[in-house]
Write a protein that holds these residues in place. Structure first.
Motif, PDB file in Angstrom:
ATOM      1  N   ASN A 182       0.862  -1.177   0.000  1.00  0.00           N
ATOM      2  CA  ASN A 182       0.000   0.000   0.000  1.00  0.00           C
ATOM      3  C   ASN A 182       0.901   1.231   0.000  1.00  0.00           C
ATOM      4  OD1 ASN A 182       0.904   0.344   2.656  1.00  0.00           O
ATOM      5  ND2 ASN A 182      -0.860  -0.728   3.518  1.00  0.00           N
ATOM      6  N   ALA A 247      -8.642  -2.175  -0.094  1.00  0.00           N
ATOM      7  CA  ALA A 247      -8.611  -0.730  -0.353  1.00  0.00           C
ATOM      8  C   ALA A 247      -9.394   0.031   0.707  1.00  0.00           C
ATOM      9  CB  ALA A 247      -9.155  -0.435  -1.745  1.00  0.00           C
ATOM     10  N   ALA A 248     -10.578  -0.493   1.059  1.00  0.00           N
ATOM     11  CA  ALA A 248     -11.404   0.181   2.058  1.00  0.00           C
ATOM     12  C   ALA A 248     -10.747   0.128   3.432  1.00  0.00           C
ATOM     13  CB  ALA A 248     -12.787  -0.460   2.105  1.00  0.00           C
ATOM     14  N   ASP A 250      -7.496  -0.188   4.096  1.00  0.00           N
ATOM     15  CA  ASP A 250      -6.336   0.701   4.093  1.00  0.00           C
ATOM     16  C   ASP A 250      -6.761   2.157   4.229  1.00  0.00           C
ATOM     17  OD1 ASP A 250      -4.203  -1.027   4.080  1.00  0.00           O
ATOM     18  OD2 ASP A 250      -4.113  -1.186   1.898  1.00  0.00           O
ATOM     19  N   ALA A 251      -7.912   2.490   3.640  1.00  0.00           N
ATOM     20  CA  ALA A 251      -8.409   3.863   3.744  1.00  0.00           C
ATOM     21  C   ALA A 251      -8.728   4.224   5.191  1.00  0.00           C
ATOM     22  CB  ALA A 251      -9.652   4.038   2.872  1.00  0.00           C
ATOM     23  N   TRP A 252      -9.007   3.212   6.011  1.00  0.00           N
ATOM     24  CA  TRP A 252      -9.242   3.439   7.439  1.00  0.00           C
ATOM     25  C   TRP A 252      -7.954   3.272   8.256  1.00  0.00           C
ATOM     26  CZ3 TRP A 252      -8.950  -0.376  11.392  1.00  0.00           C
ATOM     27  CH2 TRP A 252      -9.298   0.101  12.664  1.00  0.00           C
ATOM     28  N   PRO A 255      -4.891   6.308   7.856  1.00  0.00           N
ATOM     29  CA  PRO A 255      -5.089   7.531   8.649  1.00  0.00           C
ATOM     30  C   PRO A 255      -5.011   7.270  10.154  1.00  0.00           C
ATOM     31  CG  PRO A 255      -6.694   7.411   6.884  1.00  0.00           C
ATOM     32  CD  PRO A 255      -6.018   6.083   6.924  1.00  0.00           C
TER      33      PRO A 255
END
Length: 264
Positions: A182, A247-248, A250-252, A255
């Motif tokens: 990622n 992907a979802a 990693d998006a959490w 951050p």
């Protein structure tokens, strides 16, 4: 040519003997005068040098009907076989005598040592894996994985479990998990640190050998717990992510990680 002469000297040859042997291999059958001329060895020394090589079994003397002497190197395969056995015998003897000197204290003291140099770090990792009886636990990048792959395969053959994570590797051996890539992993790809832990008894970690940084060896229980626990949690997260939407997640995750470590 000078590099070859330097390579031959650890096999018990003087510089003059190495020069003479190289000259004979290059030219073939030669007189002492020709060897002296080709090798740059003074004529006053050449007979002693050639006699030394004859005594070592590396050069043969040929005599003509006119009783003139010429010299010829034994076949290269004979030289190499002789040296190979000579060094193996020395290694075997050194191992026997060193093992006889070694003592195992009732309690092994805590050790924390620093290592430098690619060859030293790789050798230490390999020796540790040779001692493994139950498992080898790792976290490392592709270059070191490739360098140690034969050792992982030998460990697996002995019934040793090989587990943990590898970065930038596809289809790793054993129970190794390929770490997902990622943006964060891509940003640290130049760091290439590594961990090799064996049987919960000893661990080596630090900069990847190809980066000329230090590595550390210890049998300290605190280090072992922290690093093995870190590997387990990393394995667990990777397995959980692959079962969902990477992907979802990693998006959490990314951050959250940035906030936890107070990164901008």
């Amino acid at each position: 040519m000078e590099s070859l002469i330097a390579l031959l000297q650890p096999f018990g040859l003087t510089q003059y003997e190495a020069r003479a042997l190289v000259a004979l291999v290059q030219r073939g059958t030669s007189t002492a005068y020709q060897v002296s001329k080709d090798s740059g060895i003074p004529r006053a020394r050449i007979y002693d040098v050639l006699d030394g090589l004859v005594h070592q079994g590396l050069v043969m003397i040929q005599t003509t009907a006119e009783d003139a002497k010429s010299y010829r190197a034994v076949p290269i395969a004979v030289c190499l076989d002789r040296w190979r056995h000579q060094w193996q015998d020395r290694l075997d003897q050194a191992e026997t005598e060193l093992q006889a000197l070694a003592t195992i204290p009732p309690t092994v003291p805590m050790t924390l040592a620093t290592m430098q140099g690619s060859a030293n770090i790789l050798a230490f990792c390999r020796i540790m894996m040779q001692r493994a009886e139950r498992y080898v636990m790792i976290s490392l990048w592709d270059r070191l994985y490739t360098a140690l792959l034969p050792d992982f395969q030998r460990a697996l053959t002995r019934g040793v479990h090989v587990k943990g994570l590898v970065m930038n590797v596809t289809d790793p051996v054993g129970d190794l998990v390929a770490h997902r890539m990622n943006p964060y992993m891509a940003s640290i790809a130049t760091a290439r640190w590594f961990i090799v832990s064996v049987d919960g008894h000893e661990i080596c970690y630090g900069h990847s050998p190809d980066q000329n940084g230090p590595a550390y060896y210890t049998n300290d229980r605190v280090h072992l717990y922290l690093f093995e626990d870190y590997i387990w949690h990393d394995v667990l997260v990777n397995k959980l992510v692959t079962q969902g939407d990477p992907a979802a997640l990693d998006a959490w995750i990314l951050p959250e990680m940035a906030r936890f470590f107070e990164r901008d």
